[in-house]
Write an enzyme that holds these catalytic residues in place. Structure first.
Site, PDB file in Angstrom:
ATOM      1  N   ARG A  56       4.632  11.123  -2.291  1.00 47.71           N
ATOM      2  CA  ARG A  56       4.402  11.171  -0.844  1.00 47.71           C
ATOM      3  C   ARG A  56       5.747  11.214  -0.107  1.00 47.71           C
ATOM      4  NH1 ARG A  56       3.720   5.704   2.705  1.00 47.71           N
ATOM      5  NH2 ARG A  56       4.983   4.431   1.357  1.00 47.71           N
ATOM      6  N   PRO A  93       0.789  -1.224   0.000  1.00 44.73           N
ATOM      7  CA  PRO A  93       0.000   0.000   0.000  1.00 44.73           C
ATOM      8  C   PRO A  93       0.827   1.281   0.000  1.00 44.73           C
ATOM      9  CG  PRO A  93      -0.110  -1.093   2.134  1.00 44.73           C
ATOM     10  CD  PRO A  93       0.542  -2.049   1.187  1.00 44.73           C
ATOM     11  N   ASN A  94       0.272   2.244  -0.715  1.00 45.52           N
ATOM     12  CA  ASN A  94       0.802   3.614  -0.813  1.00 45.52           C
ATOM     13  C   ASN A  94       2.066   3.732  -1.660  1.00 45.52           C
ATOM     14  OD1 ASN A  94      -1.226   4.921   0.855  1.00 45.52           O
ATOM     15  ND2 ASN A  94      -0.353   3.734   2.526  1.00 45.52           N
ATOM     16  N   GLU A 107      12.977  -9.177   1.140  1.00 46.49           N
ATOM     17  CA  GLU A 107      12.133  -8.070   1.617  1.00 46.49           C
ATOM     18  C   GLU A 107      12.886  -6.752   1.412  1.00 46.49           C
ATOM     19  OE1 GLU A 107      11.278  -8.598   5.753  1.00 46.49           O
ATOM     20  OE2 GLU A 107      10.136  -6.728   5.917  1.00 46.49           O
ATOM     21  N   ASN A 140       8.146  -5.483  -1.231  1.00 50.50           N
ATOM     22  CA  ASN A 140       8.069  -4.376  -0.284  1.00 50.50           C
ATOM     23  C   ASN A 140       6.615  -4.327   0.170  1.00 50.50           C
ATOM     24  OD1 ASN A 140       7.875  -2.064   1.178  1.00 50.50           O
ATOM     25  ND2 ASN A 140       8.936  -0.745  -0.297  1.00 50.50           N
ATOM     26  N   TYR A 144      10.982   8.834   1.047  1.00 52.40           N
ATOM     27  CA  TYR A 144      10.900   7.794   0.013  1.00 52.40           C
ATOM     28  C   TYR A 144      11.528   8.188  -1.324  1.00 52.40           C
ATOM     29  CZ  TYR A 144       7.649   5.736   3.355  1.00 52.40           C
ATOM     30  OH  TYR A 144       7.088   5.204   4.487  1.00 52.40           O
ATOM     31  N   ARG A 164      13.152   4.693  12.247  1.00 55.51           N
ATOM     32  CA  ARG A 164      11.870   5.400  12.269  1.00 55.51           C
ATOM     33  C   ARG A 164      11.055   5.011  13.517  1.00 55.51           C
ATOM     34  NH1 ARG A 164       9.204   5.010   6.500  1.00 55.51           N
ATOM     35  NH2 ARG A 164       7.918   6.647   7.464  1.00 55.51           N
ATOM     36  N   ALA A 200       3.198  -0.848   4.663  1.00 53.43           N
ATOM     37  CA  ALA A 200       2.735  -0.916   6.054  1.00 53.43           C
ATOM     38  C   ALA A 200       2.286  -2.321   6.454  1.00 53.43           C
ATOM     39  CB  ALA A 200       1.603   0.078   6.263  1.00 53.43           C
ATOM     40  N   HIS A 209      12.703  -2.498   1.945  1.00 54.47           N
ATOM     41  CA  HIS A 209      12.104  -1.248   2.437  1.00 54.47           C
ATOM     42  C   HIS A 209      12.962  -0.109   1.912  1.00 54.47           C
ATOM     43  CE1 HIS A 209       9.576  -3.520   5.143  1.00 54.47           C
ATOM     44  NE2 HIS A 209      10.651  -4.216   5.462  1.00 54.47           N
TER      45      HIS A 209
HETATM   46  C1  DHK Z   1       7.048   1.667   3.037  1.00 56.89           C
HETATM   47  C2  DHK Z   1       5.927   1.995   3.723  1.00 56.89           C
HETATM   48  O1  DHK Z   1       4.826   2.379   3.067  1.00 56.89           O
HETATM   49  C3  DHK Z   1       5.886   2.003   5.189  1.00 56.89           C
HETATM   50  O2  DHK Z   1       4.615   1.695   5.691  1.00 56.89           O
HETATM   51  C4  DHK Z   1       6.929   1.092   5.800  1.00 56.89           C
HETATM   52  C5  DHK Z   1       8.244   1.097   3.700  1.00 56.89           C
HETATM   53  C6  DHK Z   1       8.294   1.351   5.179  1.00 56.89           C
HETATM   54  C7  DHK Z   1       9.518   1.476   2.953  1.00 56.89           C
HETATM   55  O3  DHK Z   1      10.442   2.036   3.546  1.00 56.89           O
HETATM   56  O4  DHK Z   1       9.597   1.188   1.754  1.00 56.89           O
HETATM   57  O5  DHK Z   1       6.971   1.269   7.182  1.00 56.89           O
END
Ligand code: DHK
Length: 140
Positions: free
Chosen positions: A12, A4-5, A92, A68, A17, A101, A71, A94
């Site tokens: 964002r 998600p996101n 995995e 990835n 990111y 964090r 959340a 991130h």
């Molecule tokens: C991405 C997200 O959307 C967060 O919810 C994770 C992760 C971290 C990232 O660092 O790619 O906590």
């Protein structure tokens, strides 16, 4: 596989990111995959069940999974269970360093299944994971 996101990558919280879009990351992965003689399917969903469905599909169609989970890393037993039903290697990724964090990001359910975890290398982490995946699969 992206959770998600991550569709909002580049828009964002770019200070966390980065400025690249998910499409940019997908293109970079496709280019590297071709050098590594891997075929990559690059997916993103905001929905936990869709990610579970894709992981289940990979049982038949995928040799390895780079994920990835966003959340869902920190919440999803369902994604962990699906990955535990997959036989190949799991890596995995991130983008951010989740350990630097908030405390709720420090634990990932997926990490107990993953052969390796990359965090805090920005979007370069996807490319590092692909190189490692090629090694784990014995291709190239
Ligand atoms: C991405 C997200 O959307 C967060 O919810 C994770 C992760 C971290 C990232 O660092 O790619 O906590």
């Amino acid at each position: 596989m992206n959770g998600p996101n991550l569709n909002l990558l580049g828009q964002r919280q770019p200070e966390i990111y980065g400025h690249e879009s998910l499409a940019d990351v997908g293109e970079a992965c496709a280019a590297l995959a071709s050098d590594l003689h891997l075929t990559v399917r690059f997916h993103q969903s905001n929905h936990e069940g869709v990610l579970v469905d894709w992981i289940q599909e990979a049982r038949e169609q995928g040799a390895g999974i780079v994920i990835n989970p966003g959340a869902f890393s920190h919440t999803s037993v369902a994604i962990l269970d699906a990955l535990n039903a997959f036989d190949g290697p799991v890596l995995e990724v991130h983008i951010s360093n989740i350990h630097k964090r908030e405390a709720f990001r420090h634990h990932s359910f997926v990490s107990q299944r993953a052969e390796g975890v990359i965090a805090g290398f920005g979007t370069e982490g996807y490319l590092l994971a692909l190189r490692r995946m090629a090694n784990l699969l014995g291709v190239k």
